[in-house]
Design a protein around this motif. Structure first.
Motif, short mmCIF file in Angstrom:
data_model
loop_
_atom_site.label_atom_id
_atom_site.label_comp_id
_atom_site.label_asym_id
_atom_site.label_seq_id
_atom_site.Cartn_x
_atom_site.Cartn_y
_atom_site.Cartn_z
N LEU A 14 -1.07 -6.64 -7.76
CA LEU A 14 -0.52 -5.79 -6.70
C LEU A 14 -1.39 -4.60 -6.32
O LEU A 14 -1.36 -4.16 -5.17
CB LEU A 14 0.86 -5.26 -7.10
CG LEU A 14 2.03 -6.21 -6.93
CD1 LEU A 14 3.33 -5.51 -7.32
CD2 LEU A 14 2.12 -6.76 -5.53
N LEU A 15 -2.15 -4.06 -7.27
CA LEU A 15 -2.91 -2.84 -7.02
C LEU A 15 -3.84 -2.94 -5.80
O LEU A 15 -3.80 -2.06 -4.93
CB LEU A 15 -3.68 -2.44 -8.27
CG LEU A 15 -4.32 -1.06 -8.21
CD1 LEU A 15 -3.26 0.02 -8.06
CD2 LEU A 15 -5.13 -0.82 -9.48
N PRO A 16 -4.65 -4.00 -5.64
CA PRO A 16 -5.51 -4.06 -4.45
C PRO A 16 -4.71 -4.19 -3.16
O PRO A 16 -5.10 -3.64 -2.12
CB PRO A 16 -6.38 -5.30 -4.68
CG PRO A 16 -6.17 -5.73 -6.07
CD PRO A 16 -4.94 -5.08 -6.58
N ILE A 17 -3.60 -4.90 -3.20
CA ILE A 17 -2.77 -5.07 -2.00
C ILE A 17 -2.19 -3.73 -1.59
O ILE A 17 -2.24 -3.35 -0.41
CB ILE A 17 -1.65 -6.11 -2.25
CG1 ILE A 17 -2.27 -7.48 -2.50
CG2 ILE A 17 -0.67 -6.15 -1.09
CD1 ILE A 17 -1.31 -8.52 -3.02
N ILE A 18 -1.64 -2.99 -2.54
CA ILE A 18 -1.08 -1.67 -2.25
C ILE A 18 -2.17 -0.73 -1.76
O ILE A 18 -1.98 0.02 -0.79
CB ILE A 18 -0.37 -1.10 -3.50
CG1 ILE A 18 0.87 -1.93 -3.81
CG2 ILE A 18 -0.01 0.37 -3.31
CD1 ILE A 18 1.50 -1.64 -5.16
N GLY A 19 -3.34 -0.77 -2.39
CA GLY A 19 -4.47 0.06 -1.95
C GLY A 19 -4.87 -0.25 -0.52
O GLY A 19 -5.11 0.65 0.28
N MET A 20 -4.95 -1.53 -0.17
CA MET A 20 -5.33 -1.92 1.19
C MET A 20 -4.30 -1.42 2.20
O MET A 20 -4.66 -0.89 3.25
CB MET A 20 -5.44 -3.44 1.28
CG MET A 20 -5.78 -3.95 2.66
SD MET A 20 -5.73 -5.74 2.76
CE MET A 20 -4.04 -6.08 2.36
N ASN A 24 -5.12 1.30 5.13
CA ASN A 24 -4.91 0.93 6.53
C ASN A 24 -3.92 1.87 7.22
O ASN A 24 -4.15 2.29 8.36
CB ASN A 24 -4.42 -0.51 6.65
CG ASN A 24 -5.52 -1.52 6.52
OD1 ASN A 24 -6.69 -1.20 6.70
ND2 ASN A 24 -5.17 -2.74 6.21
N GLU A 25 -2.82 2.18 6.56
CA GLU A 25 -1.82 3.04 7.19
C GLU A 25 -2.32 4.47 7.33
O GLU A 25 -2.03 5.13 8.33
CB GLU A 25 -0.50 2.98 6.43
CG GLU A 25 0.17 1.61 6.50
CD GLU A 25 0.31 1.07 7.92
OE1 GLU A 25 0.74 1.82 8.83
OE2 GLU A 25 -0.03 -0.11 8.14
N TYR A 26 -3.09 4.96 6.38
CA TYR A 26 -3.68 6.30 6.50
C TYR A 26 -4.66 6.30 7.67
O TYR A 26 -4.67 7.23 8.48
CB TYR A 26 -4.38 6.72 5.22
CG TYR A 26 -5.10 8.03 5.38
CD1 TYR A 26 -4.41 9.23 5.40
CD2 TYR A 26 -6.48 8.07 5.56
CE1 TYR A 26 -5.05 10.44 5.57
CE2 TYR A 26 -7.15 9.27 5.73
CZ TYR A 26 -6.43 10.45 5.74
OH TYR A 26 -7.08 11.64 5.93
N ALA A 43 -5.13 -4.19 17.16
CA ALA A 43 -5.79 -3.80 15.91
C ALA A 43 -5.71 -2.28 15.74
O ALA A 43 -5.36 -1.55 16.68
CB ALA A 43 -7.25 -4.24 15.95
N ILE A 44 -6.04 -1.81 14.57
CA ILE A 44 -6.04 -0.37 14.30
C ILE A 44 -7.18 0.29 15.07
O ILE A 44 -6.99 1.31 15.72
CB ILE A 44 -6.16 -0.09 12.79
CG1 ILE A 44 -4.90 -0.57 12.06
CG2 ILE A 44 -6.37 1.39 12.54
CD1 ILE A 44 -4.99 -0.46 10.55
N ASN A 45 -8.38 -0.28 15.00
CA ASN A 45 -9.56 0.32 15.62
C ASN A 45 -9.73 -0.11 17.07
O ASN A 45 -9.28 -1.18 17.47
CB ASN A 45 -10.82 -0.07 14.84
CG ASN A 45 -10.81 0.49 13.44
OD1 ASN A 45 -10.33 1.57 13.21
ND2 ASN A 45 -11.34 -0.26 12.51
N SER A 46 -10.44 0.70 17.82
CA SER A 46 -10.77 0.38 19.20
C SER A 46 -11.98 -0.55 19.22
O SER A 46 -12.53 -0.90 18.18
CB SER A 46 -11.09 1.65 19.98
OG SER A 46 -12.35 2.15 19.58
#
Length: 135
Positions: A14-20, A24-26, A43-46
């Motif tokens: 779970l740790l890498p999934i939570i980190g990702m 992403n949300e930050y 997408a998040i980025n332009s």
């Protein structure tokens, strides 16, 4: 405190999934440009050509990214590029680049890395137990 090995392995998974998700949300909170739209998904980025940071233009135009953003890997392009473009061409050869990308680079490769890491942790635990236990 003794941790159950299944709990430890689940935490490792779970740790890498939570980190990702957290990263992403930050990142989503700090970006002011409108996200790049592809196949009905925003997408998040332009996709703007930004000299100071990567955007979707780097995905769509690797040479732009290499010219403006890559610093440490420049001396190794002759070694990295065949692997990088080999992976991309292999994914494209499946007929559905997006789906192949998700299956191999988002699901299978990370699962393989987690499996190998868990195997390594398990071996380290066994080594510790052998050192502690009387022969």
């Amino acid at each position: 405190m003794k941790i159950n090995s299944r709990s430890l392995y689940f935490f490792i998974f779970l740790l890498p999934i939570i980190g990702m998700i957290l990263i992403n949300e930050y990142t989503r909170l700090t970006i002011s440009e409108k996200g790049y739209q592809i196949q009905g998904v925003t997408a998040i980025n332009s996709a703007k050509k930004l000299n100071q940071e990567c955007s979707w233009i780097c995905h769509n135009n690797t040479s732009f990214c290499k010219q403006h953003h890559v610093k440490l890997a420049k001396p190794y392009f002759n070694k990295n590029d065949p692997i990088y473009f080999g992976i991309i061409n292999s994914l494209k050869s499946t007929g559905n680049y997006g789906l192949a990308n998700v299956i191999f680079l988002v699901i299978l490769f990370p699962l393989l890395m987690v499996f190998l890491f868990i195997k390594s942790v398990r071996i380290q635990i066994e080594i510790r137990q052998l050192k502690v236990s009387p022969h």
